[in-house]
Design a protein around this motif. Sequence first.
Motif, PDB file in Angstrom:
ATOM      1  N   GLY A 171       0.794  -1.224   0.000  1.00  0.00           N
ATOM      2  CA  GLY A 171       0.000   0.000   0.000  1.00  0.00           C
ATOM      3  C   GLY A 171       0.824   1.271   0.000  1.00  0.00           C
ATOM      4  O   GLY A 171       0.441   2.269  -0.571  1.00  0.00           O
ATOM      5  N   PHE A 172       1.975   1.214   0.641  1.00  0.00           N
ATOM      6  CA  PHE A 172       2.810   2.408   0.688  1.00  0.00           C
ATOM      7  C   PHE A 172       3.328   2.769  -0.696  1.00  0.00           C
ATOM      8  O   PHE A 172       3.559   3.929  -0.992  1.00  0.00           O
ATOM      9  N   GLY A 173       3.475   1.777  -1.566  1.00  0.00           N
ATOM     10  CA  GLY A 173       3.944   2.035  -2.931  1.00  0.00           C
ATOM     11  C   GLY A 173       3.010   2.960  -3.681  1.00  0.00           C
ATOM     12  O   GLY A 173       3.454   3.872  -4.384  1.00  0.00           O
ATOM     13  N   LEU A 174       1.702   2.771  -3.541  1.00  0.00           N
ATOM     14  CA  LEU A 174       0.725   3.627  -4.209  1.00  0.00           C
ATOM     15  C   LEU A 174       0.823   5.057  -3.692  1.00  0.00           C
ATOM     16  O   LEU A 174       0.834   6.011  -4.471  1.00  0.00           O
ATOM     17  N   GLY A 175       0.910   5.210  -2.379  1.00  0.00           N
ATOM     18  CA  GLY A 175       1.050   6.539  -1.808  1.00  0.00           C
ATOM     19  C   GLY A 175       2.319   7.219  -2.260  1.00  0.00           C
ATOM     20  O   GLY A 175       2.329   8.411  -2.571  1.00  0.00           O
ATOM     21  N   LEU A 176       3.392   6.462  -2.343  1.00  0.00           N
ATOM     22  CA  LEU A 176       4.667   7.018  -2.783  1.00  0.00           C
ATOM     23  C   LEU A 176       4.606   7.438  -4.246  1.00  0.00           C
ATOM     24  O   LEU A 176       5.093   8.510  -4.613  1.00  0.00           O
ATOM     25  N   ILE A 177       3.973   6.633  -5.083  1.00  0.00           N
ATOM     26  CA  ILE A 177       3.829   6.984  -6.505  1.00  0.00           C
ATOM     27  C   ILE A 177       3.002   8.249  -6.669  1.00  0.00           C
ATOM     28  O   ILE A 177       3.365   9.148  -7.428  1.00  0.00           O
ATOM     29  N   LEU A 178       1.881   8.334  -5.942  1.00  0.00           N
ATOM     30  CA  LEU A 178       1.045   9.535  -6.018  1.00  0.00           C
ATOM     31  C   LEU A 178       1.794  10.772  -5.534  1.00  0.00           C
ATOM     32  O   LEU A 178       1.704  11.836  -6.148  1.00  0.00           O
ATOM     33  N   LEU A 179       2.555  10.619  -4.472  1.00  0.00           N
ATOM     34  CA  LEU A 179       3.317  11.745  -3.948  1.00  0.00           C
ATOM     35  C   LEU A 179       4.416  12.181  -4.922  1.00  0.00           C
ATOM     36  O   LEU A 179       4.635  13.376  -5.121  1.00  0.00           O
ATOM     37  N   ILE A 180       5.070  11.234  -5.571  1.00  0.00           N
ATOM     38  CA  ILE A 180       6.107  11.569  -6.554  1.00  0.00           C
ATOM     39  C   ILE A 180       5.495  12.287  -7.748  1.00  0.00           C
ATOM     40  O   ILE A 180       6.027  13.307  -8.209  1.00  0.00           O
ATOM     41  N   LEU A 181       4.369  11.806  -8.253  1.00  0.00           N
ATOM     42  CA  LEU A 181       3.708  12.469  -9.381  1.00  0.00           C
ATOM     43  C   LEU A 181       3.251  13.874  -9.003  1.00  0.00           C
ATOM     44  O   LEU A 181       3.405  14.822  -9.783  1.00  0.00           O
ATOM     45  N   PHE A 182       2.715  14.019  -7.808  1.00  0.00           N
ATOM     46  CA  PHE A 182       2.283  15.329  -7.309  1.00  0.00           C
ATOM     47  C   PHE A 182       3.476  16.273  -7.206  1.00  0.00           C
ATOM     48  O   PHE A 182       3.408  17.431  -7.627  1.00  0.00           O
ATOM     49  N   SER A 183       4.583  15.774  -6.664  1.00  0.00           N
ATOM     50  CA  SER A 183       5.784  16.598  -6.518  1.00  0.00           C
ATOM     51  C   SER A 183       6.350  17.015  -7.867  1.00  0.00           C
ATOM     52  O   SER A 183       6.771  18.163  -8.041  1.00  0.00           O
ATOM     53  N   LEU A 184       6.360  16.101  -8.817  1.00  0.00           N
ATOM     54  CA  LEU A 184       6.865  16.435 -10.154  1.00  0.00           C
ATOM     55  C   LEU A 184       5.982  17.472 -10.838  1.00  0.00           C
ATOM     56  O   LEU A 184       6.481  18.375 -11.513  1.00  0.00           O
ATOM     57  N   ALA A 185       4.675  17.349 -10.654  1.00  0.00           N
ATOM     58  CA  ALA A 185       3.756  18.301 -11.281  1.00  0.00           C
ATOM     59  C   ALA A 185       3.905  19.702 -10.706  1.00  0.00           C
ATOM     60  O   ALA A 185       3.698  20.691 -11.416  1.00  0.00           O
ATOM     61  N   LEU A 186       4.275  19.806  -9.438  1.00  0.00           N
ATOM     62  CA  LEU A 186       4.354  21.112  -8.790  1.00  0.00           C
ATOM     63  C   LEU A 186       5.785  21.627  -8.620  1.00  0.00           C
ATOM     64  O   LEU A 186       5.993  22.677  -8.014  1.00  0.00           O
ATOM     65  N   PHE A 187       6.762  20.919  -9.174  1.00  0.00           N
ATOM     66  CA  PHE A 187       8.146  21.360  -9.050  1.00  0.00           C
ATOM     67  C   PHE A 187       8.381  22.692  -9.766  1.00  0.00           C
ATOM     68  O   PHE A 187       8.932  23.629  -9.190  1.00  0.00           O
ATOM     69  N   ILE A 188       7.944  22.794 -11.018  1.00  0.00           N
ATOM     70  CA  ILE A 188       8.167  24.018 -11.805  1.00  0.00           C
ATOM     71  C   ILE A 188       7.426  25.214 -11.209  1.00  0.00           C
ATOM     72  O   ILE A 188       8.026  26.274 -11.013  1.00  0.00           O
ATOM     73  N   PRO A 189       6.120  25.113 -10.885  1.00  0.00           N
ATOM     74  CA  PRO A 189       5.475  26.289 -10.286  1.00  0.00           C
ATOM     75  C   PRO A 189       6.065  26.657  -8.924  1.00  0.00           C
ATOM     76  O   PRO A 189       6.151  27.839  -8.581  1.00  0.00           O
ATOM     77  N   GLY A 190       6.524  25.683  -8.148  1.00  0.00           N
ATOM     78  CA  GLY A 190       7.155  25.977  -6.871  1.00  0.00           C
ATOM     79  C   GLY A 190       8.473  26.713  -7.055  1.00  0.00           C
ATOM     80  O   GLY A 190       8.778  27.663  -6.324  1.00  0.00           O
TER      81      GLY A 190
END
Length: 137
Positions: free
Chosen positions: A58-77
């Motif tokens: 289960g932690f793998g899914l959370g980690l994948i979602l968090l990585i995708l979220f972080s990548l999507a918001l890296f440039i605007p951040g």
Amino acid sequence: MEWALLPLKRYADFSGRSRRKEFWFFTLLVWLVAMVLLFVSGLGAAITDPTSFAAQGGFGLGLILLILFSLALFIPGLAVQVRRFHDQDKSGWFVLLNFIPYIGGIVVLVFMCLEGTRGPNRYGPDPKEGDLAAAAE
């Protein structure tokens, strides 16, 4: 909520200036969404049944979602941080201070808390003046 979403509207805009309010509301939004993603996808399953959580990865899914979220918001951040430095009449290259171990992040945190220069500077007009003019109308 408008202040938190403004960096997303200015996704890759590294020019101009941003207020402290824009930076901190965006940072708050990112942290809240990250915490919700972790809780919903990983931690919630661990609380209800820790044995099945580990077995199903289960932690793998959370980690994948968090990585995708972080990548999507890296440039605007990054862009909103550069605009905060511009608001203080400093070069956007000050963002590289983040790479100095231990003290770099603290130095950048202090800079993000400082007020910007009053009036126009070499990076554009004062973003607070636009807000004051809109409030007066």
